[in-house]
Design an enzyme around this catalytic site. Structure first.
Site, PDB file in Angstrom:
ATOM      1  CB  THR A  54      42.502  54.466 -57.563  1.00 34.09           C
ATOM      2  OG1 THR A  54      43.643  55.314 -57.349  1.00 34.09           O
ATOM      3  CG2 THR A  54      42.638  53.745 -58.889  1.00 34.09           C
ATOM      4  CB  CYS A 104      50.021  58.146 -59.526  1.00 34.09           C
ATOM      5  SG  CYS A 104      49.174  57.730 -58.029  1.00 34.09           S
ATOM      6  CG  ASN A 126      47.936  65.198 -58.055  1.00 35.96           C
ATOM      7  OD1 ASN A 126      47.065  65.592 -58.833  1.00 35.96           O
ATOM      8  ND2 ASN A 126      48.864  64.333 -58.427  1.00 35.96           N
ATOM      9  CD  GLN A 175      46.603  65.846 -52.927  1.00 35.06           C
ATOM     10  OE1 GLN A 175      46.923  66.350 -51.837  1.00 35.06           O
ATOM     11  NE2 GLN A 175      47.145  64.713 -53.356  1.00 35.06           N
ATOM     12  CG  HIS A 225      46.591  57.411 -48.560  1.00 29.81           C
ATOM     13  ND1 HIS A 225      47.786  57.802 -49.110  1.00 29.81           N
ATOM     14  CD2 HIS A 225      45.781  57.111 -49.593  1.00 29.81           C
ATOM     15  CE1 HIS A 225      47.693  57.732 -50.438  1.00 29.81           C
ATOM     16  NE2 HIS A 225      46.489  57.313 -50.748  1.00 29.81           N
TER      17      HIS A 225
HETATM   18  N1  PLP Z   1      43.387  61.689 -57.018  1.00 31.52           N
HETATM   19  C1  PLP Z   1      44.352  62.522 -56.596  1.00 31.52           C
HETATM   20  C2  PLP Z   1      44.252  63.986 -56.915  1.00 31.52           C
HETATM   21  C3  PLP Z   1      45.442  62.031 -55.877  1.00 31.52           C
HETATM   22  O1  PLP Z   1      46.400  62.865 -55.463  1.00 31.52           O
HETATM   23  C4  PLP Z   1      45.500  60.633 -55.608  1.00 31.52           C
HETATM   24  C5  PLP Z   1      46.657  60.059 -54.893  1.00 31.52           C
HETATM   25  O2  PLP Z   1      47.783  60.353 -55.167  1.00 31.52           O
HETATM   26  C6  PLP Z   1      44.453  59.811 -56.059  1.00 31.52           C
HETATM   27  C7  PLP Z   1      43.424  60.384 -56.758  1.00 31.52           C
HETATM   28  C8  PLP Z   1      44.450  58.333 -55.798  1.00 31.52           C
HETATM   29  O3  PLP Z   1      44.085  58.093 -54.470  1.00 31.52           O
HETATM   30  P1  PLP Z   1      44.181  56.624 -53.805  1.00 31.52           P
HETATM   31  O4  PLP Z   1      45.594  56.476 -53.380  1.00 31.52           O
HETATM   32  O5  PLP Z   1      43.232  56.677 -52.653  1.00 31.52           O
HETATM   33  O6  PLP Z   1      43.748  55.644 -54.815  1.00 31.52           O
END
Ligand code: PLP
Length: 387
Positions: free
Chosen positions: A74, A323, A150, A178, A200
């Site tokens: 993010t 999210c 995702n 992903q 993660h």
């Molecule tokens: N981008 C994608 C495609 C994701 O699947 C995610 C997490 O769900 C993120 C960004 C955000 O990642 P982070 O949890 O490291 O902020």
């Protein structure tokens, strides 16, 4: 853990990551920016981790790796988009209509009405002719398209996207969250000017990630303050998290061939479910997909009902992106692919890890059939009251 099928949301921490985290916490706890020997050791360890990650990403050893350690994807996505909006005022940004909210929301915020959203095909693939047309209009400073979605697992044609962007000298940012840990990391590094990853999602700790910039994007800098990360991201580095992330990516990169078994099990579950529960739709079935992901539109019943009943049987699946799980609007990804609201409300995402074995996949298929029977009969799961 054995009935956990939501690895696209997060993964359990790997043994390699935990060991690396503990070792770095115990041995390299000094501030890498301080000036005594303990701090020097921490600083060297930090740079060793950067080099190791650069090798995993296939970066030429002679080159500056361009890696910035971050708190996750993010942060990397937001910082990239904010940087281009700030340094190229009045230019436009091109994104796909299936981006994660961590790209979608900053694009709307920083580029305002200068965001061009590219459509996707019903199979969930970004339209290359539309991309080419939009690039032809000029005044584009950034293209941001993810490597793999995702929710659906559909892999985007990033090599072709890269070629179209390079022909127009427009920089290509790729949210590859992903992709890492499931496919060869270097494929993305070769294609995109800015790549973002998150620990993660491949067995590393939460709150740790990276952003890698190629030679054309080296001026990209994020938060200001101290001189850390070669002046590109201020703040004391999370060395235990970084060590754990690099160890988990190293471990995952050595096990890539094991995903073939997941793709076989996923395909088997899909054929079992489509033949036993007629009317089930498999989203993106004919596209190239991540080996672990299946997005199913169930023939009846709201997805939250399925989720609850499966949860009571011990299975963790999801309705889509973690999210947007609180969002009343449903999946923007499925909507962009042309699914209607009723179908979107019946969407279930299954995403495995390499530890999910054939027995667990078979029991998940059996559980889906059992939940379907309970829906038909209007009954609840054994001894339970349901949503
Ligand atoms: N981008 C994608 C495609 C994701 O699947 C995610 C997490 O769900 C993120 C960004 C955000 O990642 P982070 O949890 O490291 O902020």
């Amino acid at each position: 853990m054995s009935r956990y099928f939501d690895h696209n949301a997060t993964t359990p921490i790997s043994a390699a990551a935990r060991d690396a985290w503990l070792q770095a916490s115990e041995k390299f706890w000094h501030n890498p920016s301080s000036l005594y020997p303990g701090a020097g050791a921490a600083s060297r360890r930090l740079e060793d981790e950067r080099e190791k990650l650069a090798r995993l990403l296939g970066v030429d050893e002679e080159e500056d790796s361009g890696i910035i350690f971050t708190s996750g994807a993010t942060e990397g996505n937001e910082a990239t988009i904010a940087y281009f909006a700030r340094t190229r005022p009045s230019t436009c940004c091109l994104i796909s209509s299936i981006e994660h909210p961590s790209v979608d929301a900053p694009a709307a915020r920083h580029f305002d009405n200068r965001v061009i959203k590219l459509p996707v095909t019903p199979e969930g693939i970004v339209s290359l002719p539309e991309l080419e047309k939009a690039l032809g209009r000029g005044n584009i400073s950034l293209v941001s398209i993810m490597a793999a979605n995702n929710e659906t697992g559909v892999i985007q044609p990033f090599a072709e996207i890269s070629a179209l962007c390079r022909a127009k000298e427009v920089l290509f940012h790729c949210d590859a969250v992903q992709w890492f840990g499931k496919h060869t990391a270097a494929d993305i590094t070769a294609a995109a000017d800015i790549v973002v990853g998150s620990a993660h999602k491949f067995g590393g700790p939460k709150g740790t990630g990276f952003l890698r910039t190629g030679p054309m994007a080296r001026t990209l800098a994020m938060q200001t303050g101290g001189p850390q990360e070669h002046g590109r991201r201020a703040g004391t580095e999370n060395l235990p998290g970084i060590s754990a992330m690099v160890s988990s990516l190293e471990e995952a990169s050595a096990k890539l061939s094991q995903w073939e078994g997941q793709a076989e099990q996923r395909d088997l579950l899909e054929s079992t479910i489509t033949s036993s529960l007629p009317g089930t739709i498999i989203v993106g079935k004919d596209s190239r997909r991540l080996p672990n992901t299946s997005m199913l539109i169930m023939p009846e019943g709201r997805n939250l009902k399925w989720l609850t009943r499966l949860g009571r049987m011990g299975f963790s699946v999801s309705t889509g992106s973690a999210c947007s799980s609180g969002s009343a609007d449903g999946s923007h990804v499925l909507s962009a692919m042309g699914l209607n609201t009723a179908e979107i409300n019946r969407a279930l995402r299954i995403s495995s890890g390499i530890a999910n074995d054939a027995g667990q996949w078979a029991s998940l298929a059996a559980a889906l059939q059992e939940v379907s029977r309970s829906m038909d009969q209007g009954t609840t799961s054994p001894g339970q009251s349901i949503l």
